[in-house]
Motif scaffolding. Structure first.
Motif, PDB file in Angstrom:
ATOM      1  N   GLU A 110       0.842  -1.211   0.000  1.00  0.00           N
ATOM      2  CA  GLU A 110       0.000   0.000   0.000  1.00  0.00           C
ATOM      3  C   GLU A 110       0.872   1.254   0.000  1.00  0.00           C
ATOM      4  OE1 GLU A 110      -2.283  -0.425   3.535  1.00  0.00           O
ATOM      5  OE2 GLU A 110      -3.431  -2.124   2.758  1.00  0.00           O
ATOM      6  N   TYR A 111       1.626   1.418  -1.039  1.00  0.00           N
ATOM      7  CA  TYR A 111       2.521   2.570  -1.081  1.00  0.00           C
ATOM      8  C   TYR A 111       2.509   3.188  -2.468  1.00  0.00           C
ATOM      9  CZ  TYR A 111       5.576  -0.493  -3.746  1.00  0.00           C
ATOM     10  OH  TYR A 111       6.084  -1.314  -4.713  1.00  0.00           O
ATOM     11  N   THR A 112       3.001   4.432  -2.540  1.00  0.00           N
ATOM     12  CA  THR A 112       3.251   5.022  -3.858  1.00  0.00           C
ATOM     13  C   THR A 112       4.733   5.330  -3.926  1.00  0.00           C
ATOM     14  OG1 THR A 112       2.934   7.271  -3.063  1.00  0.00           O
ATOM     15  CG2 THR A 112       0.965   6.151  -3.933  1.00  0.00           C
ATOM     16  N   PHE A 113       5.284   5.331  -5.123  1.00  0.00           N
ATOM     17  CA  PHE A 113       6.713   5.635  -5.254  1.00  0.00           C
ATOM     18  C   PHE A 113       6.987   7.077  -4.843  1.00  0.00           C
ATOM     19  CE2 PHE A 113       6.687   1.786  -7.911  1.00  0.00           C
ATOM     20  CZ  PHE A 113       7.697   1.112  -7.250  1.00  0.00           C
ATOM     21  N   ALA A 114       6.000   7.953  -5.084  1.00  0.00           N
ATOM     22  CA  ALA A 114       6.187   9.362  -4.703  1.00  0.00           C
ATOM     23  C   ALA A 114       6.396   9.435  -3.189  1.00  0.00           C
ATOM     24  CB  ALA A 114       4.957  10.170  -5.117  1.00  0.00           C
ATOM     25  N   HIS A 115       5.618   8.651  -2.444  1.00  0.00           N
ATOM     26  CA  HIS A 115       5.738   8.677  -0.980  1.00  0.00           C
ATOM     27  C   HIS A 115       7.084   8.103  -0.539  1.00  0.00           C
ATOM     28  CE1 HIS A 115       4.403   8.937   3.104  1.00  0.00           C
ATOM     29  NE2 HIS A 115       4.670   7.648   3.315  1.00  0.00           N
ATOM     30  N   ILE A 116       7.486   7.006  -1.167  1.00  0.00           N
ATOM     31  CA  ILE A 116       8.772   6.394  -0.784  1.00  0.00           C
ATOM     32  C   ILE A 116       9.921   7.360  -1.062  1.00  0.00           C
ATOM     33  CG2 ILE A 116      10.369   4.458  -1.245  1.00  0.00           C
ATOM     34  CD1 ILE A 116       7.766   3.731   0.337  1.00  0.00           C
ATOM     35  N   ASN A 117       9.833   8.085  -2.182  1.00  0.00           N
ATOM     36  CA  ASN A 117      10.888   9.065  -2.482  1.00  0.00           C
ATOM     37  C   ASN A 117      10.911  10.187  -1.451  1.00  0.00           C
ATOM     38  OD1 ASN A 117      11.913   7.684  -4.626  1.00  0.00           O
ATOM     39  ND2 ASN A 117      10.564   8.675  -6.130  1.00  0.00           N
ATOM     40  N   LYS A 118       9.704  10.579  -1.008  1.00  0.00           N
ATOM     41  CA  LYS A 118       9.623  11.610   0.041  1.00  0.00           C
ATOM     42  C   LYS A 118      10.305  11.086   1.323  1.00  0.00           C
ATOM     43  CE  LYS A 118       6.669  15.369  -0.524  1.00  0.00           C
ATOM     44  NZ  LYS A 118       7.012  15.534  -1.890  1.00  0.00           N
ATOM     45  N   LEU A 119      10.080   9.805   1.605  1.00  0.00           N
ATOM     46  CA  LEU A 119      10.684   9.228   2.820  1.00  0.00           C
ATOM     47  C   LEU A 119      12.207   9.185   2.708  1.00  0.00           C
ATOM     48  CD1 LEU A 119       8.218   6.343   3.771  1.00  0.00           C
ATOM     49  CD2 LEU A 119       8.466   8.571   4.839  1.00  0.00           C
ATOM     50  N   LYS A 120      12.702   8.930   1.493  1.00  0.00           N
ATOM     51  CA  LYS A 120      14.171   8.950   1.319  1.00  0.00           C
ATOM     52  C   LYS A 120      14.693  10.366   1.580  1.00  0.00           C
ATOM     53  CE  LYS A 120      14.617   5.191  -2.005  1.00  0.00           C
ATOM     54  NZ  LYS A 120      14.748   4.928  -3.427  1.00  0.00           N
ATOM     55  N   ASP A 121      13.935  11.372   1.111  1.00  0.00           N
ATOM     56  CA  ASP A 121      14.315  12.771   1.389  1.00  0.00           C
ATOM     57  C   ASP A 121      14.296  13.032   2.892  1.00  0.00           C
ATOM     58  OD1 ASP A 121      14.796  13.575  -1.117  1.00  0.00           O
ATOM     59  OD2 ASP A 121      12.826  14.501  -1.479  1.00  0.00           O
ATOM     60  N   LEU A 122      13.264  12.475   3.537  1.00  0.00           N
ATOM     61  CA  LEU A 122      13.170  12.644   5.001  1.00  0.00           C
ATOM     62  C   LEU A 122      14.408  12.030   5.666  1.00  0.00           C
ATOM     63  CD1 LEU A 122      11.630  13.269   7.666  1.00  0.00           C
ATOM     64  CD2 LEU A 122      10.557  11.025   7.453  1.00  0.00           C
ATOM     65  N   GLY A 123      14.804  10.857   5.163  1.00  0.00           N
ATOM     66  CA  GLY A 123      15.998  10.198   5.698  1.00  0.00           C
ATOM     67  C   GLY A 123      17.222  11.102   5.560  1.00  0.00           C
ATOM     68  N   ARG A 124      17.353  11.749   4.420  1.00  0.00           N
ATOM     69  CA  ARG A 124      18.506  12.631   4.208  1.00  0.00           C
ATOM     70  C   ARG A 124      18.428  13.848   5.136  1.00  0.00           C
ATOM     71  NH1 ARG A 124      18.673   9.898  -0.980  1.00  0.00           N
ATOM     72  NH2 ARG A 124      16.725  10.784  -1.720  1.00  0.00           N
TER      73      ARG A 124
END
Ligand code: FMN
Ligand code: SF4
Length: 452
Positions: free
Chosen positions: A398-412
């Motif tokens: 239940e995810y979107t790639f846009a959300h996962i990319n946002k989470l990677k940004d959050l990680g950074r």
């Protein structure tokens, strides 16, 4: 990975409760523990704080050159402080606790700090998942560690050393205290050590309470002072304002053990091993899918593939280096080397074979960080929860790639904005596992989860 679920089921069946519950007579509570520092012997459990290993100990060979108790102290006391600092500089020894700060610089700065009281702290918190080399050093080579502390005390001008021992290693407390007593009898501790006028130094052991963040040196100092173990703002650094506001050098167990050898055999001898930027040898704690887990002493600069061969790892898909907060190295990069200039590590090496689900591995790490974040600063307190939620979304598809990319940004952002090393490094597995195992995790054709 090594049969924990079966063990838990057996205990639940025996006690008639589920994990997290207490028996009706209030005698037993069963809970998951994040880490007991026994990854080479898993599955492991603590019963009333006493460790039980289910399998026999299978420690790998720890290759130490010969060392006689007290030798480093004898030699150091025949040298000036400047000479010792020179040898350390020559050795290019970098701290083995993970950050890799040059030990000679740390001791030189602590020695130069103006104060009548100074402290030398041995960081034996060893909370990084997958790390257990300090336990082996303390159990089998306490002379190297304690002698290194006395040398440190002499060099920085301290009269007091403190070992901060991880709570889960309580069973080491008594043998280590007995060992200190022998050192006192031999005048390797106490007043006018080995006849050196006015050099007084003793060591005390302080038992931690099991928080991972207390391995961070300023949280450790807070804990030593009897406060909640939360990292401090830096600067000021412990070398100027540490334990009780006094100059304090915090050194890892392995760093201190290395110092003992360097003092006896010389800095240039030590620097002959390893690479130019990563001198000496390193203790690696190897666990996971391999035939011979244990502690290995190897020169820096060894290729990951060479290490895997040595430990009997087969069909390896990934190696997590540097613990939960380290980096996940995929098979395509096994020709990389273990070194500060390539894949840096405090020593944890977790091996995963083809049968492992890397999303499951990642989930385990993120659960650890959610649990262990001290909660003081927002990027880490909230960020780790958000990253774990992301992993759970992927798990359910239940995810979107846009959300996962946002989470990677959050990680950074967390890497930049968190207050201490915990939040600065906890996104590492999230970023490296999702990037390196993109196909396995996201490609349904490969058994991964479909996204939107
Ligand atoms: C969350 C966290 C946990 C840490 N845990 C440990 C530890 O268990 N042992 C350790 O020696 N250093 C640990 N460190 C690093 C210490 O802050 C410090 O850099 C180290 O003890 C210095 O010793 P060294 O110069 O000999 O490496 C940790 C750092 C962080 C951010
Ligand atoms: S980064 Fe995490 S562990 Fe470190 S101070 Fe902030 S909340 Fe605490």
């Amino acid at each position: 990975m090594k049969g924990k679920s079966g063990l838990v089921k057996a205990i639940e069946r025996e006690l008639g409760i589920n994990i997290g519950e207490t028996t009706k007579d209030n005698k037993f509570t069963v809970e998951y523990a994040n880490c007991l520092g026994l990854c080479d012997m898993g599955p492991a459990m603590a019963i009333n704080d006493i460790m039980e290993t289910i399998k026999k100990k299978r420690t790998g060979p720890v290759i130490f050159s010969e060392y006689k108790r007290g030798d480093a102290i004898k030699k150091a006391l025949s040298m000036t402080r400047e000479d010792i600092l020179f040898e350390l500089k020559d050795s290019k020894l970098k701290g083995r606790g993970g950050a890799g700060f040059p030990t000679s610089t740390k001791w030189m700065l602590t020695a130069a700090a103006k104060s009548d009281d100074k402290f030398l702290v041995c960081n034996a918190d060893e909370g990084e998942p997958g790390t257990f080399k300090d336990r082996v050093l303390l159990m089998e080579f306490p002379e190297l560690v304690f002698d290194g502390m006395v040398v440190g005390g002499y060099t920085i001008g301290s009269q007091k050393g403190i070992v901060y021992l991880r709570g889960e290693y309580e069973y080491l407390l008594k043998p280590l205290q007995d060992y200190l007593e022998v050192m006192r009898k031999d005048n390797l501790l106490g007043k006018n050590i080995l006849g050196k006028k006015d050099f007084n130094f003793d060591i005390e052991i302080f038992l931690g309470s099991g928080a991972y963040v207390c391995g961070e040196e300023t949280a450790l100092i807070e804990s030593l002072e009897g406060h909640r173990g939360e990292p401090r703002n830096r600067p000021p650094y412990p070398i100027n304002t540490g334990y009780l506001g006094r100059p304090t050098s915090v050194n890892n167990v392995e760093t201190l053990a290395a110092v003992s050898h360097i003092v006896v055999k010389g800095g240039s001898w030590f620097a002959k091993f390893g690479t130019d930027k990563s001198s000496g040898s390193k203790l690696f704690s190897v666990s996971g899918d391999c035939e011979k887990p244990g502690v290995y002493e190897l020169p820096w600069g060894i290729k990951i593939s060479e290490l895997l061969e040595l430990v009997g790892a087969k069909n390896t898909k990934a190696v997590q280096i540097g613990g939960a907060s380290g980096h996940c190295v995929p098979k395509s990069q096994f020709n990389r080397t273990m070194a500060y200039e390539d894949v840096a590590t405090g020593g944890s090496v977790m091996v995963f074979n083809e049968s492992r689900d890397m999303l499951h591995v990642l989930k385990n790490f993120m659960e650890f960080f959610v649990e262990e974040s001290c909660g003081q600063c927002t990027p880490c307190r909230m960020g780790n929860v958000k990253l774990l939620e992301g992993v759970e979304m992927i798990e359910k598809g239940e995810y979107t790639f846009a959300h996962i990319n946002k989470l990677k940004d959050l990680g950074r952002t967390m890497q930049m904005a968190s207050k201490c090393g915990l939040g600065q490094s906890s996104p590492n597995p999230f970023i490296s596992i999702l990037e390196n195992f993109n196909d396995e995790i996201f490609n349904a054709a490969n058994g991964g989860r479909n996204g939107k």
